[in-house]
Design a protein around this motif. Sequence first.
Motif, PDB file in Angstrom:
ATOM      1  N   ASP B 355      16.449  -6.847 -58.439  1.00  0.00           N
ATOM      2  CA  ASP B 355      17.111  -5.877 -57.585  1.00  0.00           C
ATOM      3  C   ASP B 355      18.014  -6.626 -56.620  1.00  0.00           C
ATOM      4  N   ASP B 358      17.266 -10.009 -55.126  1.00  0.00           N
ATOM      5  CA  ASP B 358      17.430 -11.241 -55.883  1.00  0.00           C
ATOM      6  C   ASP B 358      18.838 -11.802 -55.757  1.00  0.00           C
ATOM      7  N   ARG B 365      18.499 -14.088 -47.164  1.00  0.00           N
ATOM      8  CA  ARG B 365      17.150 -13.561 -47.274  1.00  0.00           C
ATOM      9  C   ARG B 365      16.351 -13.865 -46.002  1.00  0.00           C
ATOM     10  N   ARG B 366      16.575 -15.066 -45.513  1.00  0.00           N
ATOM     11  CA  ARG B 366      15.869 -15.487 -44.315  1.00  0.00           C
ATOM     12  C   ARG B 366      16.263 -14.645 -43.113  1.00  0.00           C
ATOM     13  N   ASP B 369      14.742 -11.232 -43.464  1.00  0.00           N
ATOM     14  CA  ASP B 369      13.327 -11.259 -43.108  1.00  0.00           C
ATOM     15  C   ASP B 369      13.118 -11.380 -41.608  1.00  0.00           C
ATOM     16  N   GLY B 370      14.105 -11.957 -40.936  1.00  0.00           N
ATOM     17  CA  GLY B 370      13.961 -12.148 -39.503  1.00  0.00           C
ATOM     18  C   GLY B 370      14.216 -10.886 -38.692  1.00  0.00           C
ATOM     19  N   LEU B 384      17.693 -17.370 -32.894  1.00  0.00           N
ATOM     20  CA  LEU B 384      16.577 -18.160 -32.380  1.00  0.00           C
ATOM     21  C   LEU B 384      15.367 -18.023 -33.305  1.00  0.00           C
ATOM     22  N   GLU B 385      15.083 -16.794 -33.692  1.00  0.00           N
ATOM     23  CA  GLU B 385      13.946 -16.495 -34.557  1.00  0.00           C
ATOM     24  C   GLU B 385      14.059 -17.227 -35.891  1.00  0.00           C
ATOM     25  N   CYS B 386      15.279 -17.191 -36.449  1.00  0.00           N
ATOM     26  CA  CYS B 386      15.473 -17.786 -37.773  1.00  0.00           C
ATOM     27  C   CYS B 386      15.774 -19.277 -37.684  1.00  0.00           C
ATOM     28  N   ALA B 387      15.914 -19.780 -36.494  1.00  0.00           N
ATOM     29  CA  ALA B 387      16.260 -21.191 -36.302  1.00  0.00           C
ATOM     30  C   ALA B 387      17.550 -21.510 -37.036  1.00  0.00           C
ATOM     31  N   ALA B 389      22.121 -21.319 -36.698  1.00  0.00           N
ATOM     32  CA  ALA B 389      23.238 -21.220 -35.768  1.00  0.00           C
ATOM     33  C   ALA B 389      23.701 -19.767 -35.689  1.00  0.00           C
TER      34      ALA B 389
END
Lengths: 419, 419
Positions: B355, B358, B365-366, B369-370, B384-387, B389
């Motif tokens: 889907d 993918d 994706r990161r 998810d953040g 900041l959450e995802c570390a 820039a």
Amino acid sequence: MSGPAQPPAVGPSRAAEGAEARRARAAWSHLAEPTDAAAHLLCRTVGHVAALELVRDGRPRGLLAALAGVELPTEVADAASGGGHVPSAGARRVETALARWRARLAALDLDAELDRTARRGIRLLIPGDPEWPDALDDLGDTIPHGLWAAGPRSLAALVAPGRAVALVGSRACTPYGEDMACSLGGALADRGVCVVSGGAYGIDAAAHRGALSAPDGGGTLAVLAGGLDALYPRGNTRLLEAVRERHLLVSEAPCGTTPTRWRFLARNRLIAALTGATVVVEASWRSGALSTARHADDLSRPVGAVPGPVTSAASAGCHRLIRDRGAVLVTEAADVLELVHGGPPAADPGAARQDELDLLTPLDRRVLDGIPPRSWASLASLALECALAPEAVAAAVARLELLGLARTSGERVQRARRP
Amino acid sequence: MSGPAQPPAVGPSRAAEGAEARRARAAWSHLAEPTDAAAHLLCRTVGHVAALELVRDGRPRGLLAALAGVELPTEVADAASGGGHVPSAGARRVETALARWRARLAALDLDAELDRTARRGIRLLIPGDPEWPDALDDLGDTIPHGLWAAGPRSLAALVAPGRAVALVGSRACTPYGEDMACSLGGALADRGVCVVSGGAYGIDAAAHRGALSAPDGGGTLAVLAGGLDALYPRGNTRLLEAVRERHLLVSEAPCGTTPTRWRFLARNRLIAALTGATVVVEASWRSGALSTARHADDLSRPVGAVPGPVTSAASAGCHRLIRDRGAVLVTEAADVLELVHGGPPAADPGAARQDELDLLTPLDRRVLDGIPPRSWASLASLALECALAPEAVAAAVARLELLGLARTSGERVQRARRP
């Protein structure tokens, strides 16, 4: 030729040095994600204390110099050649890493964090601590900066070699998978095994519950992806509290960290590393539990999988592991113990299921099979049917009668009713 | 030095010789059980016609002389040394064999039998016939004396190399096993595979039924343990009649033979030999279907097994095969075809289940998810959450919005509801 002996370096006492390293590792667990390869590399190269100093210092040149001559993974490569005026791709990556660490460092009040954490009963485990398990060293470049822990048990004792097994699987599990996870968890804990899982809904929760149900068992360890201050998922709060109260919770993430997909995936490597074997109880084709199995495989830890109906999508991942990835098919706790100990195969349960039929010689068995199910046969016809000499048949029939399997009347024989 | 050339022996014509061999093989199928090693040995050594003559002649010496110099299996061993006055154990065994063959020969009216058999539409297949499949030669010392066949299809065509698969299993099966056998049988027949089984209740019957349901499919072959004159088990009469009417029934046993346990076990070697692979669909720990798998293994034919719930005793034998005997875990017809053809692995079904998630880069994706599940986040907090820039986060968020996975409002971002 050696130079004159140097006096020992004057510096902080060993205990103070330990305290400084502990503080630096705590800080790094705030600054870097578990998947931050550059952070792992830097800390392994210069140590956590010096690495933190370099971040505070803030000059990329310092970092580049520290990493000069180190064999770099792809994502930090070229950094060593980035000391010129035109920044290389690698140097830019180091700058980016520095920027993200500094952003987090600026937002971090470490003393306040450590204080809050301690007040919650959460302790930090670092390499060298008696509680730090050697098994984690197998992670090499991704050894966690530290592990936050809450609960009365010692991590090293819980996961002593040959003592811990990972039971993992899908959140969206079936009642079958849940039953299996719970009963395997219980049976393993009963035999002194610590059941390690991720505290998630579904299979993880059932495995923890099963292990908790064994009162003097091997215990259970939940390895969480988020901070230990806010137990996740919410619906498992009471379960995770029970684990914390009686056994142990650990997490690579400091308090205040919410669990995210990449943190779950990074967490899976800890579950695989902490255990002697990983068993996937139920997993769909694309379940995250397969990533734990892959980590176990990468670490040369054995992987097992519980089969299920092929009509159940919830077992497709397990079947895939068995079929394509060499996972061992697991049906009971004994199979799991065998996986962990690599010892002799479990006793053949079939051997225990023996009845008088097994005591028969092949010839006796053949004669018994030759007797028609519901009528009398003459010994002569039986001999013809079985293609045996009449005397051989007569002798076999006598033994069968002795075992209560046949009845005779003159030259005729009949099967005895089984009780 | 060779003597003078002998003129060709004057004897029956080739056709008549063929007819004589056919009669002799028919007779041997009456005299000897499938497991009668002495009969197989004698017939392979001197041929079926001469072997039958030796039985008619009735003198053990003739048999011993015929077997002299032959490497004997244990059960007929010592026979060659038994020509002296004191009969050896081997000589006694030969005498016993002779006595049992003579007892059956005395009771046999071959012409009447052949007549009755022909009138029932049952034909005898022997080596050299166009219908005789080469695969049976792999049985070596236990090649059947002949196979009785009934039905419109050619045995050799049905089980041509790579075309036939054995689907076997327990009589006492579960609805799950029955469904699997039926659907696998149908799917295989649909792909031109002949489904071979034993005509028994349970898995066998379901496999035949599945194959019959594919109208222009590969067909189905039932290999029975008893004579083809009385179809067994009675409850499957209509099913077996359908197989006989449209495809083929075969048996090693002549008309008038009742099926017994040892005949079932001997029959299993035929099922294994006639097929390119044996798949056990459902089998308890001690199911007879495991003997078919063992024969397949002995013949170097691949073995597959369908897993089931480990809580189901009806699947214990399948799990045992996968776990301890190297059977391949089978979940669908494609797996079976792969077993038979040893070809490339079936296409990864996971690849089809793709889907938009993918399509995301790991970074996108990161970032996705953040984003918190149910609230707005600022781009700065997300970075900041995802570390990551801030610019990288902004770019990722733009792509996520394009894919309909996120919504933005000024500097804030929210997850989009999935349709």
